[in-house]
Design a protein around this motif. Structure first.
Motif, PDB file in Angstrom:
ATOM      1  N   VAL A   1      48.359  62.274  48.338  1.00  0.00           N
ATOM      2  CA  VAL A   1      48.533  61.037  49.100  1.00  0.00           C
ATOM      3  C   VAL A   1      47.310  60.838  49.993  1.00  0.00           C
ATOM      4  CG1 VAL A   1      50.002  59.757  50.683  1.00  0.00           C
ATOM      5  CG2 VAL A   1      51.024  61.412  49.101  1.00  0.00           C
ATOM      6  N   PRO A   2      46.529  59.770  49.787  1.00  0.00           N
ATOM      7  CA  PRO A   2      45.329  59.564  50.614  1.00  0.00           C
ATOM      8  C   PRO A   2      45.696  59.166  52.043  1.00  0.00           C
ATOM      9  CG  PRO A   2      45.688  57.681  49.175  1.00  0.00           C
ATOM     10  CD  PRO A   2      46.703  58.713  48.780  1.00  0.00           C
ATOM     11  N   ALA A   3      44.731  59.278  52.925  1.00  0.00           N
ATOM     12  CA  ALA A   3      44.928  58.871  54.319  1.00  0.00           C
ATOM     13  C   ALA A   3      45.240  57.378  54.381  1.00  0.00           C
ATOM     14  CB  ALA A   3      43.687  59.199  55.133  1.00  0.00           C
ATOM     15  N   GLY A   4      46.059  56.978  55.337  1.00  0.00           N
ATOM     16  CA  GLY A   4      46.397  55.574  55.478  1.00  0.00           C
ATOM     17  C   GLY A   4      47.501  55.356  56.478  1.00  0.00           C
ATOM     18  N   ARG A   5      47.892  54.094  56.595  1.00  0.00           N
ATOM     19  CA  ARG A   5      48.928  53.705  57.558  1.00  0.00           C
ATOM     20  C   ARG A   5      50.262  53.526  56.850  1.00  0.00           C
ATOM     21  NH1 ARG A   5      46.923  49.530  61.789  1.00  0.00           N
ATOM     22  NH2 ARG A   5      45.959  51.471  62.484  1.00  0.00           N
ATOM     23  N   TRP A   6      51.324  53.834  57.572  1.00  0.00           N
ATOM     24  CA  TRP A   6      52.677  53.753  57.036  1.00  0.00           C
ATOM     25  C   TRP A   6      53.568  52.964  57.988  1.00  0.00           C
ATOM     26  CZ3 TRP A   6      53.993  56.358  52.397  1.00  0.00           C
ATOM     27  CH2 TRP A   6      52.972  57.149  51.869  1.00  0.00           C
ATOM     28  N   ALA A   7      54.449  52.151  57.414  1.00  0.00           N
ATOM     29  CA  ALA A   7      55.540  51.541  58.176  1.00  0.00           C
ATOM     30  C   ALA A   7      56.780  52.388  57.919  1.00  0.00           C
ATOM     31  CB  ALA A   7      55.768  50.104  57.731  1.00  0.00           C
ATOM     32  N   VAL A   8      57.414  52.828  58.994  1.00  0.00           N
ATOM     33  CA  VAL A   8      58.554  53.736  58.886  1.00  0.00           C
ATOM     34  C   VAL A   8      59.794  53.026  59.434  1.00  0.00           C
ATOM     35  CG1 VAL A   8      59.465  56.010  59.463  1.00  0.00           C
ATOM     36  CG2 VAL A   8      56.984  55.680  59.232  1.00  0.00           C
ATOM     37  N   PHE A   9      60.798  52.855  58.575  1.00  0.00           N
ATOM     38  CA  PHE A   9      62.022  52.140  58.925  1.00  0.00           C
ATOM     39  C   PHE A   9      63.173  53.137  59.010  1.00  0.00           C
ATOM     40  CE2 PHE A   9      59.181  49.459  56.506  1.00  0.00           C
ATOM     41  CZ  PHE A   9      59.143  48.278  57.231  1.00  0.00           C
ATOM     42  N   ARG A  10      63.867  53.160  60.149  1.00  0.00           N
ATOM     43  CA  ARG A  10      65.016  54.060  60.313  1.00  0.00           C
ATOM     44  C   ARG A  10      66.295  53.306  59.961  1.00  0.00           C
ATOM     45  NH1 ARG A  10      66.616  58.799  63.948  1.00  0.00           N
ATOM     46  NH2 ARG A  10      64.359  59.123  64.075  1.00  0.00           N
ATOM     47  N   THR A  11      67.156  53.937  59.165  1.00  0.00           N
ATOM     48  CA  THR A  11      68.418  53.329  58.760  1.00  0.00           C
ATOM     49  C   THR A  11      69.557  54.307  59.033  1.00  0.00           C
ATOM     50  OG1 THR A  11      68.470  54.184  56.490  1.00  0.00           O
ATOM     51  CG2 THR A  11      67.182  52.184  56.876  1.00  0.00           C
ATOM     52  N   ALA A  12      70.748  53.762  59.223  1.00  0.00           N
ATOM     53  CA  ALA A  12      71.929  54.602  59.429  1.00  0.00           C
ATOM     54  C   ALA A  12      73.147  53.859  58.913  1.00  0.00           C
ATOM     55  CB  ALA A  12      72.107  54.939  60.912  1.00  0.00           C
ATOM     56  N   GLY A  13      74.063  54.582  58.248  1.00  0.00           N
ATOM     57  CA  GLY A  13      75.278  53.967  57.744  1.00  0.00           C
ATOM     58  C   GLY A  13      75.658  54.503  56.383  1.00  0.00           C
ATOM     59  N   PRO A  14      76.492  53.749  55.652  1.00  0.00           N
ATOM     60  CA  PRO A  14      76.926  54.188  54.317  1.00  0.00           C
ATOM     61  C   PRO A  14      75.723  54.443  53.422  1.00  0.00           C
ATOM     62  CG  PRO A  14      78.205  52.286  55.047  1.00  0.00           C
ATOM     63  CD  PRO A  14      77.094  52.449  56.036  1.00  0.00           C
ATOM     64  N   HIS A  15      75.785  55.527  52.670  1.00  0.00           N
ATOM     65  CA  HIS A  15      74.654  55.894  51.811  1.00  0.00           C
ATOM     66  C   HIS A  15      75.037  55.783  50.330  1.00  0.00           C
ATOM     67  CE1 HIS A  15      70.799  57.862  51.086  1.00  0.00           C
ATOM     68  NE2 HIS A  15      71.399  58.525  50.110  1.00  0.00           N
ATOM     69  N   PRO A  16      74.201  55.130  49.482  1.00  0.00           N
ATOM     70  CA  PRO A  16      72.838  54.671  49.778  1.00  0.00           C
ATOM     71  C   PRO A  16      72.759  53.196  50.190  1.00  0.00           C
ATOM     72  CG  PRO A  16      73.193  54.566  47.421  1.00  0.00           C
ATOM     73  CD  PRO A  16      74.494  55.078  48.014  1.00  0.00           C
ATOM     74  N   GLN A  17      73.892  52.559  50.457  1.00  0.00           N
ATOM     75  CA  GLN A  17      73.899  51.111  50.701  1.00  0.00           C
ATOM     76  C   GLN A  17      73.018  50.711  51.885  1.00  0.00           C
ATOM     77  OE1 GLN A  17      76.552  52.989  50.206  1.00  0.00           O
ATOM     78  NE2 GLN A  17      77.751  52.142  48.508  1.00  0.00           N
TER      79      GLN A  17
END
Length: 294
Positions: A227-243
């Motif tokens: 995986v090369p260097a770069g920027r990431w958007a990180v989204f946190r989720t919580a609840g029924p999985h995988p919905q």
């Protein structure tokens, strides 16, 4: 982005007139004119419309072709060639796949036909549900674990991925967790080599593993994704999985990307499971998507 997608729809229509029938769409050229990338344009189109760009093009071409078939002014081979097909047989297969009826039946009876209307993409961003997001720059790292080629499934549990994970013994899960030494932390669900159109059933590489720094040697019996260097958007989720996770994934296309000056860049998407119920019915996850300035 909404304006760019509607320009893409306009380009499809321009290729349905007589002088451009059968020509290939110059999607990379259009993306360059609009200041974005073909990868991001295709990913956003499929996410927002629910179909790959290639499928929309096929449906629109067969909608226009149906009018020629019904009118009966030309023989079927001439119509096939006009619409970019080398034979009546190939044209007939594509026609039946869209309309559910053969060429001769439609010419005789005038139908049945399943017309694909021209799309016009409109988006209302309510913003009533905040998205728990952070942006992070990461140096190059490596994803190591056990990889398999699996079909893409948009809704519900992917049985192919589930089978791949459950086939690993408990000791292997513990070994992988001990190997991870960088973010994203913990056991990871990695999707790589995705079809930019996001076609249901298309194959992708799924890796069950961990993230390690570039200086960490990967055991010979494990698969690795650099995986090369770069920027990431990180989204946190919580609840029924995988919905809950799948809902958040869709919301990145409908809400987050149209409202923020970022676009997807090629690279793996990563899910880190931070916490979960014993039966995995609920979970708290982080969805990592590679991004770059739009």
């Amino acid at each position: 982005m909404i304006s760019a997608l509607n320009r893409l729809v306009d380009l499809v229509e321009e290729h349905l007139v007589e002088e451009h029938l059968g020509e290939e769409l110059d999607v990379p050229g259009l993306a360059g004119e609009l200041g974005t990338t073909e990868y991001h344009l295709r990913r956003m189109f499929s996410s927002l419309t629910g179909m790959p760009l290639s499928e929309y093009v096929r449906r629109r071409r067969m909608t226009v072709a149906a009018a020629d078939v019904v009118r009966g002014e030309d023989d079927l081979l001439s119509i096939a060639v006009r619409h970019g097909y080398g034979s009546t047989e190939a044209f007939g297969r594509a026609f039946r796949a869209v309309h559910g009826a053969g060429l001769s039946d439609v010419r005789r009876d005038g139908g049945p036909l399943r017309a694909q209307p021209r799309l016009r993409i409109r988006l209302t961003v309510e913003g009533s549900i905040p998205m728990d997001t952070r942006l992070i720059d990461r140096p190059a790292f490596r994803l190591v674990g056990h990889a398999a080629r699996v079909p893409l499934i948009h809704q519900g549990v992917n049985p192919h991925i589930q089978q791949h994970i459950t086939a690993l013994p408990l000791a292997e899960h513990l070994r992988l967790k001990a190997l991870g030494d960088t973010e994203p932390g913990g056991l990871l669900q990695v999707s790589d080599d995705l079809d930019p159109d996001g076609t249901e059933g298309s194959e992708l590489t799924y890796l069950h593993g961990v993230a390690v720094s570039r200086s960490t040697p990967a055991p010979d019996d494990l698969d690795a994704i650099e995986v090369p260097a770069g920027r990431w958007a990180v989204f946190r989720t919580a609840g029924p999985h995988p919905q809950a996770l799948q809902t958040a994934w869709a919301a990145t296309a409908t809400d987050w990307f149209p409202s923020n000056p970022w676009r997807l860049r090629p690279g793996p998407s990563i899910v880190a499971v931070l916490d979960r119920a014993e039966d995995f019915s609920t979970a708290t996850c982080e969805l990592w998507l590679p991004v770059e300035p739009a």
